[in-house]
Design a protein around this motif. Structure first.
Motif, PDB file in Angstrom:
ATOM      1  N   GLN A 181      34.957  51.436  36.131  1.00 34.65           N
ATOM      2  CA  GLN A 181      34.659  51.442  34.705  1.00 34.65           C
ATOM      3  C   GLN A 181      33.900  52.706  34.300  1.00 34.65           C
ATOM      4  N   LYS A 182      33.021  53.156  35.153  1.00 34.30           N
ATOM      5  CA  LYS A 182      32.194  54.330  34.847  1.00 34.30           C
ATOM      6  C   LYS A 182      33.024  55.611  34.797  1.00 34.30           C
ATOM      7  N   HIS A 183      33.989  55.727  35.730  1.00 30.37           N
ATOM      8  CA  HIS A 183      34.739  56.974  35.871  1.00 30.37           C
ATOM      9  C   HIS A 183      36.207  56.849  35.497  1.00 30.37           C
ATOM     10  N   ASP A 184      36.602  55.694  34.979  1.00 35.31           N
ATOM     11  CA  ASP A 184      37.985  55.434  34.596  1.00 35.31           C
ATOM     12  C   ASP A 184      38.949  55.572  35.783  1.00 35.31           C
ATOM     13  N   TYR A 185      38.510  55.123  36.949  1.00 37.55           N
ATOM     14  CA  TYR A 185      39.425  55.019  38.077  1.00 37.55           C
ATOM     15  C   TYR A 185      40.374  53.846  37.811  1.00 37.55           C
ATOM     16  N   HIS A 186      41.613  53.964  38.275  1.00 41.83           N
ATOM     17  CA  HIS A 186      42.569  52.864  38.179  1.00 41.83           C
ATOM     18  C   HIS A 186      42.723  52.259  39.569  1.00 41.83           C
ATOM     19  N   VAL A 187      42.256  51.036  39.716  1.00 40.67           N
ATOM     20  CA  VAL A 187      42.144  50.418  41.035  1.00 40.67           C
ATOM     21  C   VAL A 187      42.934  49.114  41.094  1.00 40.67           C
ATOM     22  N   ASP A 188      43.764  49.020  42.122  1.00 36.54           N
ATOM     23  CA  ASP A 188      44.458  47.774  42.462  1.00 36.54           C
ATOM     24  C   ASP A 188      43.813  47.297  43.763  1.00 36.54           C
ATOM     25  N   TYR A 189      43.020  46.255  43.680  1.00 36.70           N
ATOM     26  CA  TYR A 189      42.145  45.831  44.773  1.00 36.70           C
ATOM     27  C   TYR A 189      42.610  44.495  45.349  1.00 36.70           C
ATOM     28  N   THR A 190      42.834  44.470  46.666  1.00 36.73           N
ATOM     29  CA  THR A 190      43.158  43.231  47.374  1.00 36.73           C
ATOM     30  C   THR A 190      42.081  42.976  48.417  1.00 36.73           C
ATOM     31  N   THR A 191      41.560  41.765  48.439  1.00 38.79           N
ATOM     32  CA  THR A 191      40.502  41.434  49.387  1.00 38.79           C
ATOM     33  C   THR A 191      40.851  40.161  50.142  1.00 38.79           C
ATOM     34  N   LEU A 192      40.556  40.160  51.425  1.00 41.57           N
ATOM     35  CA  LEU A 192      40.930  39.060  52.309  1.00 41.57           C
ATOM     36  C   LEU A 192      39.682  38.322  52.770  1.00 41.57           C
ATOM     37  N   GLU A 193      39.733  37.010  52.712  1.00 41.03           N
ATOM     38  CA  GLU A 193      38.595  36.193  53.141  1.00 41.03           C
ATOM     39  C   GLU A 193      39.105  34.840  53.630  1.00 41.03           C
ATOM     40  N   ALA A 194      38.761  34.493  54.867  1.00 45.38           N
ATOM     41  CA  ALA A 194      39.201  33.210  55.427  1.00 45.38           C
ATOM     42  C   ALA A 194      38.310  32.061  54.976  1.00 45.38           C
ATOM     43  N   PHE A 195      37.016  32.353  54.736  1.00 49.67           N
ATOM     44  CA  PHE A 195      36.063  31.294  54.417  1.00 49.67           C
ATOM     45  C   PHE A 195      35.225  31.672  53.197  1.00 49.67           C
ATOM     46  N   PRO A 196      35.731  31.421  51.996  1.00 46.65           N
ATOM     47  CA  PRO A 196      35.004  31.776  50.772  1.00 46.65           C
ATOM     48  C   PRO A 196      33.664  31.051  50.661  1.00 46.65           C
ATOM     49  N   LEU A 197      32.727  31.717  49.984  1.00 48.45           N
ATOM     50  CA  LEU A 197      31.413  31.129  49.764  1.00 48.45           C
ATOM     51  C   LEU A 197      31.485  29.975  48.763  1.00 48.45           C
ATOM     52  N   SER A 198      30.536  29.085  48.896  1.00 48.45           N
ATOM     53  CA  SER A 198      30.414  27.992  47.933  1.00 48.45           C
ATOM     54  C   SER A 198      29.833  28.525  46.624  1.00 48.45           C
ATOM     55  N   VAL A 199      30.028  27.771  45.544  1.00 51.00           N
ATOM     56  CA  VAL A 199      29.464  28.138  44.247  1.00 51.00           C
ATOM     57  C   VAL A 199      27.945  28.274  44.351  1.00 51.00           C
ATOM     58  N   GLU A 200      27.332  27.385  45.081  1.00 55.39           N
ATOM     59  CA  GLU A 200      25.868  27.415  45.246  1.00 55.39           C
ATOM     60  C   GLU A 200      25.404  28.744  45.827  1.00 55.39           C
ATOM     61  N   LYS A 201      26.129  29.254  46.822  1.00 52.57           N
ATOM     62  CA  LYS A 201      25.716  30.488  47.485  1.00 52.57           C
ATOM     63  C   LYS A 201      25.966  31.717  46.623  1.00 52.57           C
ATOM     64  N   TYR A 202      27.160  31.854  46.063  1.00 51.93           N
ATOM     65  CA  TYR A 202      27.412  33.083  45.309  1.00 51.93           C
ATOM     66  C   TYR A 202      26.680  33.102  43.973  1.00 51.93           C
ATOM     67  N   SER A 203      26.350  31.946  43.444  1.00 56.87           N
ATOM     68  CA  SER A 203      25.611  31.904  42.177  1.00 56.87           C
ATOM     69  C   SER A 203      24.176  32.386  42.334  1.00 56.87           C
ATOM     70  N   MET A 255      40.045  44.086  34.206  1.00 58.47           N
ATOM     71  CA  MET A 255      39.973  45.011  33.074  1.00 58.47           C
ATOM     72  C   MET A 255      41.263  45.814  33.085  1.00 58.47           C
ATOM     73  N   LYS A 256      41.483  46.605  32.047  1.00 57.57           N
ATOM     74  CA  LYS A 256      42.760  47.314  31.926  1.00 57.57           C
ATOM     75  C   LYS A 256      43.034  48.247  33.104  1.00 57.57           C
ATOM     76  N   ASN A 257      41.984  48.733  33.765  1.00 54.66           N
ATOM     77  CA  ASN A 257      42.178  49.660  34.879  1.00 54.66           C
ATOM     78  C   ASN A 257      41.750  49.071  36.228  1.00 54.66           C
ATOM     79  N   PHE A 258      41.608  47.743  36.285  1.00 53.33           N
ATOM     80  CA  PHE A 258      41.140  47.134  37.533  1.00 53.33           C
ATOM     81  C   PHE A 258      41.787  45.762  37.716  1.00 53.33           C
ATOM     82  N   PHE A 284      34.334  47.943  41.150  1.00 49.38           N
ATOM     83  CA  PHE A 284      34.617  47.665  39.745  1.00 49.38           C
ATOM     84  C   PHE A 284      33.723  48.496  38.825  1.00 49.38           C
ATOM     85  N   ILE A 285      32.439  48.539  39.122  1.00 48.51           N
ATOM     86  CA  ILE A 285      31.497  49.301  38.293  1.00 48.51           C
ATOM     87  C   ILE A 285      31.858  50.786  38.296  1.00 48.51           C
ATOM     88  N   GLU A 286      32.205  51.324  39.468  1.00 46.04           N
ATOM     89  CA  GLU A 286      32.594  52.735  39.558  1.00 46.04           C
ATOM     90  C   GLU A 286      33.879  52.998  38.780  1.00 46.04           C
TER      91      GLU A 286
END
Length: 217
Positions: A73-95, A123-126, A69-71
């Motif tokens: 925004q920095k370089h105006d790349y247009h990214v369609d990103y899909t990510t797979l996760e079977a066991f998402p982190l808890s709010v406590e952990k990712y916070s 964002m408009k390009n992500f 995402f940061i890249e």
């Protein structure tokens, strides 16, 4: 139990004591992800100058999404990103993760809080789609240009590092598509080659001699 650990570059990773596995290298989570997924993957595909469809196996801490995402925004790349996760982190952990403060960002929490199984225009390009599913069951619905293969190691999840799985991914990629991964074991390299990829060894991040880049010709 999942423990928060500070790695040698000052960034956090997580340790799953039940499985005995780390989410990132203890030599530096940030430098590892930057080298493998941004330098060897995103930067190369961005040279084509078109929208990049990214598929990530293993959302985990969200670090790879954040860096992409940061890249974008920095370089105006247009990214369609899909990510797979079977066991998402808890709010406590990712916070508790410190990636935003290290990178001068403020979006990590938002990325984690976005609803699952739905596309979001961050964002408009992500755009980001987080899928809560098992890779063995997941069915690709569109061709992808770049794959971040960041599953747990073959010792922990051998079923995800097979020729069958890599062939499934190969068939879902556009010609010239790139897959990058931290694991350079011979069994992984052979499985990628058997699936049809051209496989290159590249210098890894600090503490890791080699990583792999696989290309669909």
């Amino acid at each position: 139990m999942i423990e928060l650990i500070l790695t040698k570059d000052g960034s956090h990773t997580l340790y799953d004591s039940e499985l005995g596995v780390w989410h990132h290298s203890v030599n530096g989570a940030l430098q590892e992800s930057t080298r493998i997924y941004i330098e060897l993957g995103l930067w190369e595909k961005a040279q084509a100058g078109k929208e990049i469809r990214v598929f990530e196996m293993g959302f985990g801490t969200g670090l790879n999404v954040l860096l992409t995402f940061i890249e974008a925004q920095k370089h105006d790349y247009h990214v369609d990103y899909t990510t797979l996760e079977a066991f998402p982190l808890s709010v406590e952990k990712y916070s508790a993760l410190n990636y935003d403060s290290l990178l001068g960002s403020d979006v990590l929490q938002r990325l984690h809080q976005l609803s699952w199984n739905q596309q979001h225009e961050v964002m408009k390009n992500f755009s980001l789609t987080k899928i809560q599913d098992d890779l063995l069951k997941y069915q690709f619905t569109q061709k992808v240009d770049l794959v971040y293969f960041d599953a747990y190691s073959p010792n922990t999840q051998p079923e995800l590092w097979t020729e069958e799985v890599f062939r499934k991914i190969y068939e879902a990629m556009n010609e010239g598509g790139v897959l990058t991964t931290y694991c350079s074991k011979t069994v992984v390299r052979k499985a990628l080659i058997a699936a049809g990829f051209i496989v290159e060894k590249h210098q890894g991040p600090r503490g890791k001699r080699e990583v792999l880049k696989a290309i669909k010709i």
